[in-house]
Design a protein around this motif. Structure first.
Motif, PDB file in Angstrom:
ATOM      1  N   GLU A  73       4.960  -2.655   5.099  1.00 29.60           N
ATOM      2  CA  GLU A  73       4.382  -1.343   5.355  1.00 29.60           C
ATOM      3  C   GLU A  73       5.419  -0.363   5.879  1.00 29.60           C
ATOM      4  O   GLU A  73       5.121   0.816   6.059  1.00 29.60           O
ATOM      5  CB  GLU A  73       3.250  -1.469   6.388  1.00 29.60           C
ATOM      6  CG  GLU A  73       2.071  -2.295   5.932  1.00 29.60           C
ATOM      7  CD  GLU A  73       1.083  -2.572   7.050  1.00 29.60           C
ATOM      8  OE1 GLU A  73      -0.118  -2.763   6.743  1.00 29.60           O
ATOM      9  OE2 GLU A  73       1.512  -2.607   8.216  1.00 29.60           O
ATOM     10  N   SER A 115       1.709   8.093  -1.124  1.00 26.91           N
ATOM     11  CA  SER A 115       2.215   6.942  -0.377  1.00 26.91           C
ATOM     12  C   SER A 115       3.150   6.109  -1.254  1.00 26.91           C
ATOM     13  O   SER A 115       4.218   5.674  -0.799  1.00 26.91           O
ATOM     14  CB  SER A 115       1.053   6.076   0.114  1.00 26.91           C
ATOM     15  OG  SER A 115       1.524   4.949   0.832  1.00 26.91           O
ATOM     16  N   PRO A 153       2.558   3.189   4.055  1.00 27.16           N
ATOM     17  CA  PRO A 153       1.414   3.658   4.851  1.00 27.16           C
ATOM     18  C   PRO A 153       1.763   4.193   6.228  1.00 27.16           C
ATOM     19  O   PRO A 153       0.901   4.782   6.875  1.00 27.16           O
ATOM     20  CB  PRO A 153       0.530   2.406   4.953  1.00 27.16           C
ATOM     21  CG  PRO A 153       1.467   1.262   4.793  1.00 27.16           C
ATOM     22  CD  PRO A 153       2.519   1.739   3.840  1.00 27.16           C
ATOM     23  N   GLU A 162      -2.484   5.287   3.115  1.00 24.66           N
ATOM     24  CA  GLU A 162      -2.386   4.071   2.317  1.00 24.66           C
ATOM     25  C   GLU A 162      -3.096   4.200   0.976  1.00 24.66           C
ATOM     26  O   GLU A 162      -4.116   4.872   0.835  1.00 24.66           O
ATOM     27  CB  GLU A 162      -2.980   2.892   3.091  1.00 24.66           C
ATOM     28  CG  GLU A 162      -4.467   3.037   3.368  1.00 24.66           C
ATOM     29  CD  GLU A 162      -5.018   1.917   4.217  1.00 24.66           C
ATOM     30  OE1 GLU A 162      -5.985   1.259   3.776  1.00 24.66           O
ATOM     31  OE2 GLU A 162      -4.497   1.707   5.330  1.00 24.66           O
ATOM     32  N   GLN A 182       0.831  -1.208   0.000  1.00 23.72           N
ATOM     33  CA  GLN A 182       0.000   0.000   0.000  1.00 23.72           C
ATOM     34  C   GLN A 182       0.863   1.255   0.000  1.00 23.72           C
ATOM     35  O   GLN A 182       0.457   2.304   0.491  1.00 23.72           O
ATOM     36  CB  GLN A 182      -0.961   0.009   1.198  1.00 23.72           C
ATOM     37  CG  GLN A 182      -1.905  -1.172   1.227  1.00 23.72           C
ATOM     38  CD  GLN A 182      -2.748  -1.231   2.484  1.00 23.72           C
ATOM     39  OE1 GLN A 182      -2.506  -0.481   3.436  1.00 23.72           O
ATOM     40  NE2 GLN A 182      -3.736  -2.100   2.494  1.00 23.72           N
TER      41      GLN A 182
END
Length: 585
Positions: free
Chosen positions: A477, A247, A237, A242, A234
């Motif tokens: 992430e 991002s 994030p 996200e 994503q």
């Protein structure tokens, strides 16, 4: 005139008073006892010990589950409908409970070491019971809602096992002082044998535990494979909202080799990036379309989606506690983010020559694109101009049709299968959660040239374990954290590890034997010549009624600040407390 003097003068024992006072509210000397602990209090000691062990595992679980805190919060959001950091109160209560129970355990061990009778105060019993029941409820709740996370314990032990073994060995070795003291002071041969047997069993068990500790980081450093690629899950994030364009740009700044996104399809056939089923958490749909805030995201058209803000929620909720680290221009960019389309992401990836993997969610049955969702997505891929060799295609539906229309796409599966099955289906890549592949399976996929990507990997220790296992790439992430890991956190050859644990075992054994010999030598003969022990033994032979009367009189004497005479206190009970010091005319 007759002069009197006490035969024995007691000094203040502040440390002992604090230990017995805090544990059992026995602050006065006459309240303490060297008698054997009652069976009821022994039961409470074992309850305290069990609670300590349970809280230790619970605390370790949450410490290592830090990798998946966002996943846990998302589970809570799906149940409650409100976003909050549910890990904060859990961590606070767990830390407080563990500290409290560990403190009581230390006090209990001090009682045993000093030969004091255990007598846990009733307030502490309530506290221990509360901690035990609360922890049990927490374990059951996690087992029902987040059961897959228990796998973090055996996985984390691959990184921490060798060092936890050394720590446990040090603790058990230190306990030899208490054990040897109990054995040396007691006159019961059966009790001595049981204590020694139990302690040696635990100690020998710890000595051979390394034979069963397995870690991919115990290997020849020359066989370490190249650093696994990092894919921005994503985007980034933790640094930006996200699935937004900013991002993914932040992830590219962290030198990721790929981008991963979640894709839904609007009512007019435009694939866009959205993780949740609804728009409530990551947009301002409640403000723009208050009557439609509970509708599925795929029930909006692209024109409506472009009206939504997809960044302000990040600044408001601060899901990763990182907003305070952002610069002012970053905050301004985040506040103006909008919903990102798949085409925009693919164009960004094409410009940076970066791989893209996306999870495509099929619209509901009554959706206008329910039957055309695959074609809509393929059209977006072709329209973006991205080379097909940069796109990892994950949907299993109509895979043969996709191969005909876009033969250059990288066929990727999100379902765990054997290497043979994947090769037969023409699938060259596999995307799994990190707990779905063992070290041996990772190496098997590597031998058969199946490119395995594991998600979601945010912690350096987990990245190091997977690196040593031979994984080719991970989805994260936290690419800004993993970029700071140029080498596994620790890596040692089997011979180095063998030398480490054998040396630790030998040192522990030597220390334990030395402590037992010293305690035996120190306490030899003390039973025959210790006047205080003789006095205590005589007191034990007195009836409990006489002793209680003596204690009551002593209390009244203290209340009157010494008005009562010694004859009143001890004369009736037969204690020769005073001696004739001399007679003067």
């Amino acid at each position: 005139m007759v002069k009197h003097q006490p035969l024995q003068v007691y000094e203040r024992q502040l440390c002992l008073s604090c230990i017995t006072g805090i544990y059992g509210c026995r602050w006065k000397r006459y309240q303490r006892s060297h008698d054997d602990t009652t069976k009821w209090e022994l039961l409470w000691f074992f309850i305290l010990l069990f609670t300590f062990c349970l809280l230790l595992v619970w605390f370790y679980f949450w410490w290592e589950a830090h990798n998946d805190y966002n996943e846990f919060n998302w589970f809570l959001y799906n149940r409650s409908g409100e976003w909050s950091d549910g890990t904060a109160p859990i961590l606070a209560t767990t830390a407080a409970g563990f500290t409290y129970i560990a403190f009581l355990m230390v006090l209990a061990l001090c009682h045993i070491a000093l030969g004091q009778q255990l007598n846990l105060h009733w307030l502490h019993k309530i506290g221990v019971t509360t901690a035990l029941l609360t922890t049990l409820v927490g374990v059951i709740s996690v087992n029902q809602t987040w059961g897959q996370e228990w796998d973090i314990i055996p996985i984390s032990l691959q990184a921490t096992g060798p060092f936890l073994h050394i720590g446990a060995l040090a603790v058990v070795t230190a306990l030899s002082w208490i054990m040897s003291g109990q054995v040396a002071q007691t006159e019961k041969t059966l009790f001595q044998a049981m204590v020694v047997l139990l302690y040696l069993s635990v100690l020998l068990g710890l000595y051979v535990v390394p034979l069963y500790i397995t870690s991919p980081c115990i290997m020849d450093p020359d066989t370490l494979k190249p650093r696994p690629d990092v894919i921005g899950h994503q985007g980034a994030p933790m640094l930006a909202p996200e699935n937004t364009l900013w991002s993914f740009q932040r992830a590219l700044q962290m030198n990721v080799t790929g981008l991963e996104a979640d894709v839904a399809i609007s009512t007019d056939g435009v694939p866009f990036l959205m993780h949740d089923l609804t728009l409530r958490r990551t947009t301002d749909v409640e403000k723009v379309f208050p009557d439609r805030q509970m509708d599925e995201a795929s029930n909006f058209n692209w024109t409506d989606l472009q009206q939504l803000n997809a960044g302000q929620w990040f600044l408001k909720d601060d899901p990763f506690w990182t907003v305070h680290t952002l610069a002012l221009h970053e905050i301004e960019l985040i506040a103006n983010q909008s919903v990102c389309s798949l085409e925009q992401l693919l164009k960004l990836a094409s410009y940076h020559n970066t791989t893209v993997v996306f999870r495509l969610r099929r619209p509901p049955p009554k959706h206008p694109c329910y039957h055309s969702w695959i074609n809509n997505t393929l059209q977006a891929v072709q329209k973006s101009g991205v080379p097909q060799s940069l796109v990892m295609w994950t949907p299993d539906e109509h895979r043969a049709q996709v191969r005909q229309l876009a033969p250059g796409l990288i066929q990727t599966s999100v379902e765990k299968q054997s290497s043979q099955s994947l090769q037969q289906d023409g699938i060259s890549r596999l995307l799994l959660r990190y707990n779905q592949a063992s070290t041996w399976e990772i190496r098997d996929f590597s031998k058969t040239h199946i490119n395995l990507t594991l998600y979601t990997v945010n912690e350096p220790w987990l990245y190091s374990v997977l690196w040593c296992s031979g994984v080719s790439s991970v989805s994260s992430e936290a690419p800004h954290i993993l970029r700071k890991v140029p080498y596994p956190i620790w890596l040692m050859s089997p011979s180095e590890y063998c030398l480490m644990w054998v040396s630790a075992d030998l040192i522990s054994f030597a220390v334990v034997m030395g402590i037992f010999i010293f305690q035996k030598y120190r306490t030899s003969g003390m039973h025959s010549y210790n006047p205080e022990q003789i006095m205590l033994s005589a007191a034990v032979r007195r009836s409990s009624r006489d002793i209680n009367v003596m204690k009551e009189k002593l209390i009244f004497s203290e209340v009157r600040n010494g008005v009562g005479s010694a004859d009143e206190l001890y004369g009736d009970n037969g204690y020769d407390y005073y001696s004739n010091q001399g007679i003067s005319q």
